[in-house]
Design a protein around this motif. Structure first.
Motif, mmCIF file in Angstrom:
data_model
loop_
_atom_site.group_PDB
_atom_site.id
_atom_site.type_symbol
_atom_site.label_atom_id
_atom_site.label_comp_id
_atom_site.label_asym_id
_atom_site.label_seq_id
_atom_site.Cartn_x
_atom_site.Cartn_y
_atom_site.Cartn_z
ATOM 1 N N CYS A 166 32.906 43.523 34.509
ATOM 2 C CA CYS A 166 31.872 44.085 35.375
ATOM 3 C C CYS A 166 31.507 45.509 34.942
ATOM 4 O O CYS A 166 32.369 46.292 34.540
ATOM 5 N N TYR A 180 30.103 48.147 40.434
ATOM 6 C CA TYR A 180 30.822 47.702 41.626
ATOM 7 C C TYR A 180 30.137 48.319 42.842
ATOM 8 O O TYR A 180 29.809 49.514 42.837
ATOM 9 N N ILE A 231 33.633 44.396 48.533
ATOM 10 C CA ILE A 231 33.197 44.816 47.195
ATOM 11 C C ILE A 231 32.451 43.688 46.501
ATOM 12 O O ILE A 231 32.716 42.501 46.742
ATOM 13 N N GLY A 261 31.080 42.758 42.437
ATOM 14 C CA GLY A 261 31.074 43.122 41.027
ATOM 15 C C GLY A 261 29.908 42.506 40.293
ATOM 16 O O GLY A 261 29.562 41.333 40.538
#
Length: 344
Positions: free
Chosen positions: A226, A229, A241, A243
Motif C-alpha cells: 500500500c 492509508y 483504516i 489501505g
C-alpha cells in the motif's frame, strides 16, 4: 519500457499529492537526516572509527511549494545515549507536533496528510499508525480523517530534504564539531528546534500499540504494497483504516485493526525517561581512541570536549573485544610421532 513508464507515472502522482495546496488539507512531511557524528574532526582515522551520533528529525508543515521558514520547519534532535532511532522516536516526535497544530474553527473541516519515505523501521509501520489512531480519537472534531502517503522507491525527495541541504552546506564550513550544541546552533538557523526528552515528553508507543492493535499481516490488505492509508473515526470511539496500492484510485474498504475486546482509546503509552539507551562499550572505546589521537591523551581536560568526557567512562580504554580476549598464544606442545615414509 512499460514498467518504467508506470513507475514514473506513480512518482508523478505522488508528487501531485505533495504539491496540493488547499485550505482543507494540512500537510506534514517528515524525514530523518543522516547521522551526524560526534566528534566531527578532519582526521583520516575518523573515517574508519565508530563515533557517537546526533540525530535530527525534521517536520515541515505545508505543501512542497510552501516557503521554508522557522514557523513551519521543526527540528527534533537528540543524541545517541539518550534515545535510539526507530519507529518509537518518530512516533512521539510526530505526536508532539500534532498536538501543537492549530486546526482552526470547528466548522472548518480538515484532512491531515502525513507524508514520509517508506522506511519500515521508522515511518511505514504499525507503531506510527497506532499513534495516529490514538491521536485521532481525541483530536479536534473538525479533523475528519488522516491520510498517510508514502512514495515509490527512488522518488522520495521531500521538503525536509531541502532543509537538510541547507544544514549540510553550513556543516561543510566547520572542520571540528565536538559538542551537540554546535549542531543545534546550525539547526536553529533553519528551523524551530525541540529537544526530545526536555522540551517534549517521550512515550513508549511501540509497546502500547502492540498490546491493542492486530499484527499488520491480519489487517485484511497487503500492508507493504500500500502507498496510502486512510484513518477515520467511527461512532464507537474507535478508528478504522483503509489501505490503497495506488495514489488516485480508491478501491479499498475500511476495516478495524484492534484486537478483540479492545479499542483505540485503550492505547496508553508509558513515559520514557531520557538517557535509557545503552551505547555499546566497544563503540565508546573507539571514540575515546579517536579523541586521544586527534586531541592528545589529555583530551578530557578540554572544555570543548566536555560532552564526550561525560558520556565516555574513564575506564573504557581497558575494555577488550571478544576477539582480543581470545587471541592468546597457545604455548602447549604436543608430540607428534614421525609417520612412516610409506604413509607419507
Amino acid at each position: 519500457m512499460t514498467e518504467k513508464r508506470i513507475h514514473k507515472l506513480r512518482a508523478n502522482a505522488f508528487f501531485d499529492l505533495l504539491r496540493e495546496n488547499s485550505n482543507e488539507i494540512i500537510t506534514l512531511s517528515f524525514d530523518c537526516e543522516k547521522n551526524l557524528v560526534l566528534p566531527k574532526v578532519p582526521d583520516q582515522s575518523a573515517y574508519y572509527s565508530r563515533q557517537l551520533y546526533m540525530y535530527n528529525f525534521t517536520i515541515v508543515q505545508g505543501s512542497s511549494k510552501s516557503k521554508l521558514t522557522k514557523d513551519n520547519v521543526f527540528s527534533y534532535y537528540w543524541t545517541e545515549e539518550k534515545f535510539g532511532k526507530g519507529s518509537n522516536e518518530i512516533a512521539f516526535a510526530v505526536f508532539d507536533r500534532l498536538n501543537k497544530i492549530d486546526f482552526g474553527k470547528n466548522d472548518e473541516q480538515k484532512i491531515l496528510r502525513l507524508v514520509a519515505d517508506g522506511c519500515s523501521g521508522q515511518n511505514k509501520n504499525s507503531t506510527l499508525i497506532g499513534m495516529c489512531s490514538k491521536w485521532l480519537v481525541t483530536a479536534p472534531l473538525n479533523v475528519a480523517s488522516i491520510e498517510l502517503v508514502f512514495p515509490v522507491t527512488g522518488h522520495s525527495f521531500l521538503p525536509p530534504d531541502r532543509v537538510f541541504g541547507q544544514i549540510e552546506r553550513k556543516l561543510r564550513k566547520r572542520e571540528v564539531i565536538a559538542m551537540p550544541s554546535e549542531y543545534v546552533e546550525i539547526f536553529s538557523e533553519s528551523a524551530t528546534t525541540v529537544e526530545l526528552g526536555q522540551e517534549c515528553r517521550v512515550f513508549d508507543w511501540k509497546t502500547a500499540v502492540q498490546e491493542v492493535l492486530k499484527p499488520p499481516g491480519s489487517w485484511g490488505f497487503k500492508f507493504k504494497e500500500c502507498k496510502r492509508y486512510f484513518l477515520k473515526r467511527v461512532r464507537s470511539g474507535n478508528v478504522v483504516i483503509r489501505g490503497e496500492v495506488n495514489y488516485k484510485n480508491d478501491l479499498g474498504t475500511f476495516v478495524g485493526i484492534t484486537k478483540k475486546g479492545k479499542t483505540t482509546r485503550l492505547i496508553d503509552p508509558d513515559e520514557i525517561s531520557s538517557g535509557n539507551h545503552q551505547v555499546k562499550p566497544l563503540k565508546l572505546r573507539d571514540v575515546a581512541t579517536l579523541l586521544a589521537k586527534h586531541f592528545g591523551e589529555g583530551w578530557r581536560a578540554l572544555q570543548d570536549l566536555s560532552y564526550c568526557a561525560n558520556v565516555i567512562p574513564e575506564q573504557i580504554e581497558n575494555i577488550e573485544t571478544e576477539e582480543e580476549s581470545h587471541n592468546v598464544p597457545d604455548t602447549t606442545c604436543e608430540f607428534i610421532p614421525e609417520l612412516p615414509a610409506i604413509l607419507v
